[in-house]
Design a protein around this motif. Structure first.
Motif, short mmCIF file in Angstrom:
data_model
loop_
_atom_site.label_atom_id
_atom_site.label_comp_id
_atom_site.label_asym_id
_atom_site.label_seq_id
_atom_site.Cartn_x
_atom_site.Cartn_y
_atom_site.Cartn_z
N LEU A 164 0.86 -1.18 0.00
CA LEU A 164 0.00 0.00 0.00
C LEU A 164 0.90 1.23 0.00
CD1 LEU A 164 -2.83 1.34 0.30
CD2 LEU A 164 -2.49 1.19 2.79
N ILE A 165 0.76 2.08 -1.03
CA ILE A 165 1.57 3.29 -1.12
C ILE A 165 0.64 4.50 -1.03
CG2 ILE A 165 3.14 4.64 -2.56
CD1 ILE A 165 4.21 2.07 -3.72
N GLY A 166 0.80 5.26 0.04
CA GLY A 166 -0.02 6.44 0.24
C GLY A 166 0.58 7.65 -0.45
N GLY A 167 -0.23 8.39 -1.22
CA GLY A 167 0.29 9.52 -1.99
C GLY A 167 1.01 9.04 -3.24
N ALA A 168 0.48 8.00 -3.87
CA ALA A 168 1.20 7.31 -4.95
C ALA A 168 1.30 8.12 -6.24
CB ALA A 168 0.53 5.96 -5.24
N ALA A 169 0.47 9.14 -6.41
CA ALA A 169 0.49 9.91 -7.66
C ALA A 169 1.48 11.07 -7.63
CB ALA A 169 -0.91 10.44 -7.98
N GLY A 170 2.14 11.30 -6.50
CA GLY A 170 3.07 12.42 -6.38
C GLY A 170 4.44 12.10 -6.94
N GLY A 171 5.36 13.06 -6.77
CA GLY A 171 6.68 12.94 -7.36
C GLY A 171 7.46 11.73 -6.88
N VAL A 172 7.41 11.43 -5.58
CA VAL A 172 8.08 10.24 -5.06
C VAL A 172 7.27 8.99 -5.39
CG1 VAL A 172 8.95 9.07 -2.99
CG2 VAL A 172 9.21 11.55 -3.23
N GLY A 173 5.96 9.14 -5.37
CA GLY A 173 5.08 8.00 -5.61
C GLY A 173 5.29 7.34 -6.95
N VAL A 174 5.52 8.14 -8.00
CA VAL A 174 5.67 7.53 -9.32
C VAL A 174 6.89 6.60 -9.36
CG1 VAL A 174 4.51 9.44 -10.48
CG2 VAL A 174 7.00 9.47 -10.30
N PHE A 175 7.93 6.93 -8.58
CA PHE A 175 9.09 6.05 -8.49
C PHE A 175 8.79 4.85 -7.59
CE2 PHE A 175 10.92 10.10 -9.69
CZ PHE A 175 11.86 9.76 -10.64
N ALA A 176 8.17 5.11 -6.44
CA ALA A 176 7.92 4.03 -5.49
C ALA A 176 7.02 2.95 -6.10
CB ALA A 176 7.29 4.60 -4.22
N VAL A 177 5.97 3.37 -6.79
CA VAL A 177 5.07 2.40 -7.42
C VAL A 177 5.84 1.52 -8.40
CG1 VAL A 177 3.15 2.14 -9.04
CG2 VAL A 177 2.96 3.75 -7.14
N GLN A 178 6.59 2.15 -9.28
CA GLN A 178 7.26 1.39 -10.34
C GLN A 178 8.40 0.53 -9.80
OE1 GLN A 178 7.36 3.67 -14.34
NE2 GLN A 178 7.15 5.26 -12.78
#
Length: 316
Positions: A164-178
């Motif tokens: 579960l990644i909270g704030g996934a659409a933000g600048g860090v999120g795009v890296f964390a998701v991928q």
């Protein structure tokens, strides 16, 4: 041996500067003396600078700025990409004309930055830009990429995990998701209703944040690890779902028992690995908007709005 570029050893440089701490309204483009590369340093002709929330957070007030070692007058922006144009004595591995990217703490939005050739932090570093990675994209990698890598290192996801990644659409999120997806994990990403398609494109299953988040996540099958990139909602949700604290990580706040991560804790080779994934087409960096340096203030205001899906870049 020192190599000099075709640029004059002395000259002027445009740079975004501030004489008082505050919001985007205190920023201004100035002409300043161009910095010169000293021993062990390289000078970079900046072509693009990426914005991050930390840029305006650490210049918002004097106390916060002091924690980052900043004093007035100060520059603005940390992530940069460009071309080496001056190499100081004793430097190996870099030559004028090399494409590079990295971090220059609170001074990246300028025609020139000087950084250590052997740097190890996002505050002061240069890395070779791989073929296949354009400068705008390279200028987004340092802060967000390091931070995401550090958070992923804490929870160490694998093919058996649902993260579960909270704030996934933000600048860090795009890296964390991928990066989590590259590790084989399933990803559930929180965001607004309008970010659902964006998150799906990144490889995450979207879920709206707010009241009832735990029930919505539970309906998707539950999670085995969590990263909170915004505040504490994801942490509390993960605990409600039964996750132990050592499988939860935060970056924007600290809670007793929950590991916190920042870019300084990233694995040593994290940035090179991220750049390689970008070059291979296995990781992409959505850029919501780019602005010429003369429009730096609207760019900073957009970044500070915290409604950005992806990254904001300044062109120089």
């Amino acid at each position: 041996m020192q190599h000099q570029s075709e640029q004059p050893a002395t000259g002027r440089s445009r740079a975004v500067r501030l004489d008082s701490f505050g919001g985007p309204e205190v920023l201004d483009v100035r002409e300043i003396p161009a910095p010169q590369a000293g021993p062990g340093q390289v000078r970079v002709r900046v072509t693009a600078a990426g914005l991050n929330p930390m840029d305006w957070i650490m210049t918002a007030d004097a106390d916060t700025a002091a924690r980052f070692g900043l004093s007035l007058p100060a520059g603005f922006g940390t992530d940069y990409a460009g071309v080496v144009d001056q190499v100081g004595a004793g430097v190996t591995g870099f030559a004028p004309g090399d494409r590079v990217f990295g971090g220059a703490l609170s001074r990246a939005i300028a025609d020139f930055v000087v950084v250590d050739a052997v740097g190890g932090t996002a505050a002061n570093e240069a890395h070779h830009t791989p073929d296949g990675v354009d400068d705008r994209t390279a200028a987004t990698l340092s802060i967000a990429g390091r931070t995401a890598a550090a958070a992923l290192a804490v929870i160490d996801p694998g093919p058996d995990d649902t993260v579960l990644i909270g704030g996934a659409a933000g600048g860090v999120g795009v890296f964390a998701v991928q990066l989590a997806r590259t590790a084989g994990a399933r990803v559930i990403g929180t965001g607004s209703a309008t970010s659902a398609d964006f998150l799906r494109d990144l490889g995450a299953e979207p879920v709206t944040y707010g009241d009832g988040l735990a029930d919505r996540v539970r309906a998707l099958g539950g999670v085995t690890a969590a990263i909170d990139l915004h505040g504490t909602e994801t942490v509390h949700t993960a605990r409600e779902l039964g996750l132990p604290d050592d499988r939860i990580c935060t970056i924007a706040t600290k809670l007793d028992g929950v590991p916190a991560a920042n870019g300084a804790n990233a694995p040593v080779d994290a940035l090179e690995e991220i750049a390689r994934l970008v070059a291979e087409g296995r990781l992409r960096v959505p850029i919501e908007a780019s602005f010429p340096v003369e429009q730096f203030r609207p760019a900073a205001e957009l970044q500070a709005s915290r409604r950005v899906h992806g990254k904001v870049v300044i062109d120089l």
